[in-house]
Design a protein around this motif. Structure first.
Motif, PDB file in Angstrom:
ATOM      1  N   PHE A 262      38.276  28.284  19.969  1.00 44.91           N
ATOM      2  CA  PHE A 262      38.202  29.400  20.919  1.00 44.91           C
ATOM      3  C   PHE A 262      39.171  29.179  22.068  1.00 44.91           C
ATOM      4  O   PHE A 262      39.536  28.047  22.405  1.00 44.91           O
ATOM      5  CB  PHE A 262      36.778  29.582  21.462  1.00 44.91           C
ATOM      6  N   PHE A 263      39.582  30.283  22.658  1.00 44.24           N
ATOM      7  CA  PHE A 263      40.354  30.275  23.900  1.00 44.24           C
ATOM      8  C   PHE A 263      39.601  31.145  24.901  1.00 44.24           C
ATOM      9  O   PHE A 263      39.435  32.350  24.675  1.00 44.24           O
ATOM     10  CB  PHE A 263      41.763  30.821  23.693  1.00 44.24           C
ATOM     11  N   ALA A 264      39.140  30.552  25.988  1.00 42.14           N
ATOM     12  CA  ALA A 264      38.431  31.287  27.037  1.00 42.14           C
ATOM     13  C   ALA A 264      39.214  31.164  28.334  1.00 42.14           C
ATOM     14  O   ALA A 264      39.419  30.057  28.852  1.00 42.14           O
ATOM     15  CB  ALA A 264      37.013  30.737  27.217  1.00 42.14           C
ATOM     16  N   TYR A 265      39.660  32.303  28.842  1.00 41.07           N
ATOM     17  CA  TYR A 265      40.349  32.366  30.140  1.00 41.07           C
ATOM     18  C   TYR A 265      39.307  32.779  31.162  1.00 41.07           C
ATOM     19  O   TYR A 265      38.807  33.900  31.147  1.00 41.07           O
ATOM     20  CB  TYR A 265      41.486  33.380  30.038  1.00 41.07           C
ATOM     21  N   TYR A 266      38.963  31.840  32.048  1.00 42.83           N
ATOM     22  CA  TYR A 266      37.878  32.046  33.014  1.00 42.83           C
ATOM     23  C   TYR A 266      38.461  32.057  34.410  1.00 42.83           C
ATOM     24  O   TYR A 266      38.950  31.040  34.910  1.00 42.83           O
ATOM     25  CB  TYR A 266      36.838  30.931  32.873  1.00 42.83           C
ATOM     26  N   THR A 267      38.411  33.225  35.068  1.00 45.16           N
ATOM     27  CA  THR A 267      39.091  33.390  36.359  1.00 45.16           C
ATOM     28  C   THR A 267      38.226  34.236  37.289  1.00 45.16           C
ATOM     29  O   THR A 267      38.406  35.442  37.395  1.00 45.16           O
ATOM     30  CB  THR A 267      40.501  33.982  36.147  1.00 45.16           C
ATOM     31  N   PRO A 268      37.255  33.617  37.951  1.00 39.04           N
ATOM     32  CA  PRO A 268      36.182  34.373  38.600  1.00 39.04           C
ATOM     33  C   PRO A 268      36.528  35.203  39.827  1.00 39.04           C
ATOM     34  O   PRO A 268      35.743  36.046  40.226  1.00 39.04           O
ATOM     35  CB  PRO A 268      35.176  33.277  38.959  1.00 39.04           C
ATOM     36  N   GLY A 269      37.645  34.999  40.462  1.00 38.34           N
ATOM     37  CA  GLY A 269      37.943  35.766  41.679  1.00 38.34           C
ATOM     38  C   GLY A 269      37.548  35.049  42.953  1.00 38.34           C
ATOM     39  O   GLY A 269      38.053  35.362  44.031  1.00 38.34           O
ATOM     40  N   THR A 270      36.630  34.103  42.894  1.00 44.19           N
ATOM     41  CA  THR A 270      36.336  33.217  44.020  1.00 44.19           C
ATOM     42  C   THR A 270      37.554  32.322  44.231  1.00 44.19           C
ATOM     43  O   THR A 270      38.155  31.858  43.260  1.00 44.19           O
ATOM     44  CB  THR A 270      35.104  32.363  43.686  1.00 44.19           C
ATOM     45  N   ALA A 271      38.025  32.059  45.450  1.00 40.68           N
ATOM     46  CA  ALA A 271      37.414  32.363  46.719  1.00 40.68           C
ATOM     47  C   ALA A 271      38.235  33.374  47.511  1.00 40.68           C
ATOM     48  O   ALA A 271      38.418  33.256  48.704  1.00 40.68           O
ATOM     49  CB  ALA A 271      37.279  31.072  47.502  1.00 40.68           C
ATOM     50  N   HIS A 272      38.739  34.390  46.800  1.00 41.00           N
ATOM     51  CA  HIS A 272      39.354  35.534  47.470  1.00 41.00           C
ATOM     52  C   HIS A 272      38.279  36.231  48.296  1.00 41.00           C
ATOM     53  O   HIS A 272      37.118  36.251  47.928  1.00 41.00           O
ATOM     54  CB  HIS A 272      39.907  36.484  46.399  1.00 41.00           C
ATOM     55  N   ALA A 273      38.683  36.821  49.423  1.00 39.61           N
ATOM     56  CA  ALA A 273      37.735  37.646  50.166  1.00 39.61           C
ATOM     57  C   ALA A 273      37.296  38.815  49.272  1.00 39.61           C
ATOM     58  O   ALA A 273      38.070  39.262  48.429  1.00 39.61           O
ATOM     59  CB  ALA A 273      38.394  38.165  51.435  1.00 39.61           C
ATOM     60  N   PRO A 274      36.073  39.324  49.440  1.00 37.39           N
ATOM     61  CA  PRO A 274      35.093  38.941  50.460  1.00 37.39           C
ATOM     62  C   PRO A 274      34.420  37.608  50.138  1.00 37.39           C
ATOM     63  O   PRO A 274      34.064  37.358  48.988  1.00 37.39           O
ATOM     64  CB  PRO A 274      34.075  40.086  50.404  1.00 37.39           C
ATOM     65  N   HIS A 275      34.274  36.760  51.163  1.00 34.01           N
ATOM     66  CA  HIS A 275      33.577  35.505  51.005  1.00 34.01           C
ATOM     67  C   HIS A 275      32.077  35.782  51.059  1.00 34.01           C
ATOM     68  O   HIS A 275      31.542  36.173  52.103  1.00 34.01           O
ATOM     69  CB  HIS A 275      33.985  34.513  52.091  1.00 34.01           C
ATOM     70  N   GLN A 276      31.431  35.589  49.923  1.00 32.73           N
ATOM     71  CA  GLN A 276      30.009  35.885  49.795  1.00 32.73           C
ATOM     72  C   GLN A 276      29.380  34.832  48.888  1.00 32.73           C
ATOM     73  O   GLN A 276      30.016  34.386  47.922  1.00 32.73           O
ATOM     74  CB  GLN A 276      29.795  37.289  49.188  1.00 32.73           C
ATOM     75  N   GLU A 416      24.463  37.860  58.723  1.00 34.90           N
ATOM     76  CA  GLU A 416      25.029  38.759  57.721  1.00 34.90           C
ATOM     77  C   GLU A 416      26.263  38.153  57.035  1.00 34.90           C
ATOM     78  O   GLU A 416      26.682  38.620  55.974  1.00 34.90           O
ATOM     79  CB  GLU A 416      25.433  40.094  58.364  1.00 34.90           C
ATOM     80  N   PHE A 417      26.844  37.101  57.633  1.00 35.92           N
ATOM     81  CA  PHE A 417      28.025  36.477  57.046  1.00 35.92           C
ATOM     82  C   PHE A 417      27.674  35.932  55.658  1.00 35.92           C
ATOM     83  O   PHE A 417      26.698  35.222  55.491  1.00 35.92           O
ATOM     84  CB  PHE A 417      28.544  35.341  57.928  1.00 35.92           C
ATOM     85  N   GLY A 418      28.496  36.279  54.683  1.00 38.80           N
ATOM     86  CA  GLY A 418      28.253  35.829  53.318  1.00 38.80           C
ATOM     87  C   GLY A 418      27.339  36.734  52.534  1.00 38.80           C
ATOM     88  O   GLY A 418      27.145  36.525  51.336  1.00 38.80           O
ATOM     89  N   GLY A 419      26.787  37.764  53.175  1.00 35.25           N
ATOM     90  CA  GLY A 419      25.875  38.686  52.514  1.00 35.25           C
ATOM     91  C   GLY A 419      26.561  39.957  52.050  1.00 35.25           C
ATOM     92  O   GLY A 419      27.781  40.136  52.223  1.00 35.25           O
ATOM     93  N   PRO A 420      25.800  40.903  51.491  1.00 37.78           N
ATOM     94  CA  PRO A 420      26.395  42.103  50.887  1.00 37.78           C
ATOM     95  C   PRO A 420      26.994  43.094  51.866  1.00 37.78           C
ATOM     96  O   PRO A 420      27.766  43.958  51.462  1.00 37.78           O
ATOM     97  CB  PRO A 420      25.218  42.727  50.133  1.00 37.78           C
ATOM     98  N   TRP A 421      26.658  42.989  53.175  1.00 38.86           N
ATOM     99  CA  TRP A 421      27.101  44.010  54.130  1.00 38.86           C
ATOM    100  C   TRP A 421      28.295  43.571  54.967  1.00 38.86           C
ATOM    101  O   TRP A 421      28.692  44.256  55.911  1.00 38.86           O
ATOM    102  CB  TRP A 421      25.928  44.439  55.017  1.00 38.86           C
ATOM    103  N   PHE A 422      28.872  42.416  54.616  1.00 44.12           N
ATOM    104  CA  PHE A 422      30.119  41.969  55.233  1.00 44.12           C
ATOM    105  C   PHE A 422      31.125  41.669  54.116  1.00 44.12           C
ATOM    106  O   PHE A 422      30.767  41.149  53.066  1.00 44.12           O
ATOM    107  CB  PHE A 422      29.910  40.692  56.061  1.00 44.12           C
TER     108      PHE A 422
END
Length: 794
Positions: A262-276, A416-422
């Motif tokens: 198998f070939f799995a390309y795993y690229t989650p997007g962390t730690a681009h903003a938004p930081h949550q 609220e830092f790190g939560g859904p509303w920031f």
């Protein structure tokens, strides 16, 4: 008659001999892995009208991967600098990255392009980013060959190559390689992951994603996994979801085809903003960064030397004066800025924890020994895209649309830092600390702070000199050639009938067994937004940045070729790019400047362009809506990205909806964007309501509502949005009409000048992601019937 039979027999014998010779030749040449796709091979024999007179026939032989080819897990993390992780001397604990370093090889001179879409295009193709038509992020593309974002057919991806060579292939997480105007559910899909040869895709197309309410795609179908039975799941986290899907996919591959790699390309997007991040993970870092970013940079530098991650004689590059200084912050702002780093650390640590689950699942399957894991910690350096020096509570609101955070608001909302509303993003100076020991950051391709990130390669079956550091020059274009050599698969000459452009990268397999092997990637150019450089045989010549990393609207130079100063560094003696020796070596500088011109012409780097957000206007790109002023939508027309939606910014417009309801019906009629910038026409408890959000600030949200609920039956609702004009982001007057009669009106004091969202869309009959305000909750599905919604731009 006998002669006739004799002639027939001779002809038959000759034909049979020719067929056998051709079959033998075909068998010897099969499979030709340089020409893709590969036709299945079938050994033929005598075939007669009657089966009893025909030879037994073997099943066609389908292509399979070469004997012993490894599984491949390719991991790419977003916006993480060289000095962020514990593996490279930084403050963020990444135990799974650490473990791979212990059981593999640690590369301390690995380089990217300095920004996401270009790095990702290079990573999956093995070519320079301009060759892949991705000289800038997709939303800022221009028509020139190196910048148009239409990856050529002559540039096949690793997904296509491995799929056609018998691998099972997948892609999880961030894409950001689909042209801006092709990213709606209407397609076309030929540049989506599944169109580029990956068999399975589960992730998002844009630059970033909300950790708690992401806009995801499975294959080419929009999905909303954070919704369970029509309600938001309070425990949903994107990084966990991506890991779950990767694990399930890998387990299915091995359950069904245990001998198929198998070939799995795993690229989650962390730690681009938004930081949550999950609250319990944020709590782990409480108080851990109260000493500030200036001290952190020095601490990391000392630890890197102690660990041997950097040479003993390496110098710490000075922080440019433009960056915020810790001691210049007020005591309250120090609390805010420390909290920002706590959230960033939590998100990155949590992401590494989820990656650990994937690696464990591979180990539990007994596959870890023959799995090549390439773990790249950063598609560019850490992001300093914070114009304030104190961090942001909304990347769209502040960085793009010009909202301003206040100390009072930030301090009051620390929880609220790190939560859904920031949409939080940390201070520019935290980014610089995460890039220790180098100078500058993401977007600055001229300096190592923007281009050099940490990488680990692990392959227990093959790599025996584990726990060692490799210091040969390596570039993100080297990854595809490395995978192909490991799998014993050649780079194809032709794919789907298209002659292939040769790969620019060089395999790193040569370095696996020899720490002192001469490096094979000797020349590499860099260019992003006219910041540029050229590496050649240990020397680096580069321009001095004219624009700062956090400037979204820099003043373009009149001539980018002439308006930039140049620097020169001998990286054989100067690991951290500190000592500019241009004045002492003018001839060497001229030699490298010429080399940049040669590479630039060869790889479609020109023309240089140092505009940034000014390129974002969708009118700059192919647009089916060009010249269009009227749009008609129907219920279910959703996930229309901003580049393909009507441009309701800086202009007057009207929205007219023809609906049929029962008394008390409510729900979303049409919306664009969300909580951080957006608009919505809806029914709330039967009352027609128009909501508008300039940002997440309470004083930047407006709601104009009819005082009377609709009666049962058919109704026409119209919103007239009269823009004041006189520039971007000015005020507007809103009039709400019900069945042709004025029902309510109000003023919008500030309007969105540049962008509603990077990830939220235009939706009809429902709302995905975040709501425009918190008076309702998504998906807020419309209860009645929407016959049509018309948007007219004035």
């Amino acid at each position: 008659m006998k002669s006739k039979f004799l002639i027939t027999g001779i002809v038959s014998l000759i034909f049979s001999s020719l067929m056998q010779a051709q079959e033998k030749s075909s068998n010897q040449n099969w499979p030709d892995r340089t020409v893709l796709p590969i036709e299945a091979y079938q050994k033929t024999g005598k075939i007669e009208p009657n089966i009893k007179d025909s030879d037994p026939i073997e099943w066609p032989k389908e292509i399979s991967a070469p004997e012993g080819a490894p599984n491949v897990l390719l991991i790419l993390i977003d916006d993480v600098g060289f000095g962020a992780t514990s593996t490279f001397g930084g403050p963020v604990p990444t135990p799974n990255f650490d473990a791979l370093a212990k059981n593999g090889l640690q590369y301390n001179r690995f380089h990217t392009t300095a920004v996401c879409s270009p790095s990702r295009a290079s990573l999956i193709t093995g070519r320079n980013h301009h060759t892949a038509a991705t000289g800038i992020i997709m939303e800022f593309s221009t028509p020139y060959p190196g910048y148009n974002s239409l990856v050529p057919k002559s540039v096949a991806t690793i997904g296509k190559i491995l799929t056609d060579n018998g691998y099972g292939t997948s892609w999880f997480g961030k894409n950001h390689n689909v042209p801006d105007w092709q990213s709606t559910p209407a397609g076309p899909f030929y540049l989506w992951p599944t169109g580029l040869g990956f068999e399975y895709f589960y992730g998002f197309l844009g630059a970033d994603a909300h950790q708690f309410r992401p806009s995801l795609i499975e294959g080419t179908k929009p999905i909303d996994p954070y919704l369970v039975d029509g309600k938001v799941d309070p425990d949903y986290v994107l990084d966990k979801d991506l890991a779950n899907h990767a694990i399930k996919w890998i387990q299915t591959q091995k359950a069904v085809s245990p001998n198929k790699p198998f070939f799995a390309y795993y690229t989650p997007g962390t730690a681009h903003a938004p930081h949550q991040a999950p609250k319990d993970w944020i709590a782990k870092f409480k108080g851990k960064f109260d000493y500030g970013f200036d001290k952190q940079r020095q601490m990391t530098f000392e630890k890197q030397k102690a660990m041997g991650v950097i040479p003993k004689d390496a110098k710490l590059a000075p922080t440019p004066d433009d960056y915020q200084k810790w001691d210049a912050l007020s005591p309250n702002m120090k609390k805010v800025v420390a909290r920002e780093m706590e959230v960033y650390a939590a998100q990155l640590a949590y992401c590494d924890d989820q990656i650990g689950r994937i690696i464990k699942s591979i180990k539990d399957l007994g596959e870890l020994d023959n799995t090549l894991i390439i773990y790249i910690m950063g598609d560019n350096g850490a992001s300093a895209e914070d114009p304030t020096g104190q961090g942001l509570t909304s990347e769209i609101g502040i960085m793009v649309n010009g909202e301003k955070d206040t100390e009072e608001f930030m301090l009051k909302n620390l929880d609220e830092f790190g939560g859904p509303w920031f949409q939080e993003h940390y201070s520019q100076s935290w980014a610089h600390a995460m890039n220790t020991p180098y100078q500058w950051d993401k977007k600055i391709a001229s300096h190592l702070g923007g281009t050099r990130t940490g990488m680990i390669i692990s392959w227990p079956k093959r790599i025996k000199q584990t726990g060692q550091i490799r210091s040969q020059y390596a570039h993100i274009t080297d990854i595809v050639p490395t995978i192909l050599e490991a799998a014993n698969i050649p780079s194809p000459n032709s794919v789907d009938g298209f002659k292939q452009t040769p790969m620019a990268g060089k395999s790193l397999v040569y370095s696996f067994d020899n720490a002192t092997a001469p490096e094979t990637h000797n020349t590499q150019y860099y260019e992003i937004i006219a910041n540029r450089g050229i590496y050649k045989d240990g020397w680096l010549a580069n321009t001095t940045p004219r624009n700062l990393p956090w400037q979204g609207h820099p003043i373009p130079s009149e001539d980018p070729m002439k308006d930039y100063k140049w620097e020169l560094y001998d990286l054989k003696k100067d690991f951290s790019q500190v000592d500019n020796v241009a004045a002492k070596n003018p001839e060497k500088l001229k030699e490298l400047q010429k080399a940049f011109l040669d590479e630039g012409r060869k790889y479609n780097v020109f023309p240089l362009d140092d505009r940034y957000i000014d390129r974002v206007n969708p009118e700059n790109r192919p647009n089916l809506n060009k010249g269009r002023t009227s749009y008609v939508y129907h219920e279910g027309n959703s996930r229309i990205t901003e580049g393909m939606a009507p441009n309701m910014k800086n202009t007057s417009f009207s929205i007219t909806a023809d609906i049929v309801v029962k008394a008390g019906d409510e729900g979303m009629i049409i919306t664009q964007g969300g909580y951080f910038a957006g608009l919505a026409l809806m029914l709330q408890k039967g009352k027609p309501t128009f909501a508008y959000a300039f940002s997440h600030y309470p004083q930047s949200k407006w709601s104009i509502q009819s005082p009377t609920a609709l009666t049962a039956g058919k109704h026409n609702i119209t919103v007239n949005f009269d823009y004041a004009g006189g520039g971007a982001g000015k005020a507007a007057k809103v009039t709400l009409l019900v069945d042709g009669k004025e029902a309510a009106k109000g003023d919008i004091l500030k309007t969105v000048p540049s962008r509603f969202s990077a990830d939220e869309t235009l939706d009809v009959g429902e709302d995905f992601g975040t709501p425009v305000n918190r008076s309702y909750e998504v998906p807020f599905t419309f209860k009645g019937e929407i016959e049509k919604v018309t948007v007219n731009l004035k």
